[in-house]
Scaffold this motif. Sequence first.
Motif, mmCIF file in Angstrom:
data_model
loop_
_atom_site.group_PDB
_atom_site.id
_atom_site.type_symbol
_atom_site.label_atom_id
_atom_site.label_comp_id
_atom_site.label_asym_id
_atom_site.label_seq_id
_atom_site.Cartn_x
_atom_site.Cartn_y
_atom_site.Cartn_z
ATOM 1 N N GLN A 123 11.805 49.854 39.958
ATOM 2 C CA GLN A 123 11.404 48.530 39.479
ATOM 3 C C GLN A 123 12.405 48.044 38.430
ATOM 4 N N ASP A 178 6.806 45.268 37.267
ATOM 5 C CA ASP A 178 5.931 46.436 37.324
ATOM 6 C C ASP A 178 4.664 46.100 38.089
ATOM 7 N N ASP A 235 2.264 48.220 38.690
ATOM 8 C CA ASP A 235 1.134 49.053 38.238
ATOM 9 C C ASP A 235 1.382 49.442 36.782
ATOM 10 N N ILE A 236 0.701 48.759 35.874
ATOM 11 C CA ILE A 236 0.974 48.928 34.441
ATOM 12 C C ILE A 236 -0.030 49.918 33.846
ATOM 13 N N ASP A 286 4.009 53.860 30.661
ATOM 14 C CA ASP A 286 5.012 52.837 30.946
ATOM 15 C C ASP A 286 5.646 52.489 29.602
ATOM 16 N N ASP A 301 8.874 54.758 33.909
ATOM 17 C CA ASP A 301 7.971 53.939 34.706
ATOM 18 C C ASP A 301 7.227 54.817 35.701
ATOM 19 N N GLY A 302 5.943 54.555 35.875
ATOM 20 C CA GLY A 302 5.177 55.236 36.908
ATOM 21 C C GLY A 302 4.262 56.301 36.355
HETATM 22 CA CA LIG Z 1 4.502 50.974 35.796
#
Ligand SMILES: [Ca+2]
Length: 236
Positions: A63, A84, A86-87, A102, A202-203
Amino acid sequence: MRLVLLLASLAATLCAQPPVPRYEVKRASSSIVIDGKPDEKAWAAAGTIELIFPWDSQTGAKQKTIARLLWDDNNLYVSYECEDADIVATHTEHDDPTYLDDAVEIFINPLPSQTSVYYGLEMNVRAVLYDYVMYQPGGHLFRQFDLRGVQLATYIDGTLNARGDKDKGWSLEVAIPWANFDGLAGRPEPGTVWLANINRWDGVEPNRRMSNWSDPLQPNPNPHVPARFGQLAFVK
Ligand SMILES: [Ca+2]
Ligand SMILES: [Ca+2]
């Protein structure tokens, strides 16, 4: 003979290292309100940094992240815009391990004649700051060190910690007063160069990914390589 070949190969690899990136940090042309939205006119004049993905061993989505920097008499300003879907973030207290959420980071070395000591700021989407001074090699991390006067805010375009829906992204603005760096460096002026790296985590495990401004050139995800920090060149 085999050792000679190995050394020659190693030397070739070292010589072939790509140069670190360089970014011109412009002076803010107008005041910046730290509200998490980098929409002030001053930001539009700043150059952009798009983070890269050095490790394909990581399986999280790639992302996009855009970072910008500005400066004035009082502060260094950094903004991040993170796509993003999915935060997610759970940590809420200062100096929590925000890198597990995140999160975005900046590592700052204001004294480029050395690569042992640098400052770390790791900031999650809840605007929680984990700050420290790092001494390398060895990864001696002084978590007890707290920066003074930092302003930090985020803006979320989506729903925090709701895993079933699709988010758009989030952004972050931080202002770091120069006085925090007085122990190592004078205040920057046009022509001054500092070193830094900018990172994002991230993730959610097992699908997490790190992206960076300057590739640390490590076999495994590790941004703590001050010899590979990019150059921040302060300009008018
Ligand atoms: Ca995320
Ligand atoms: Ca701290």
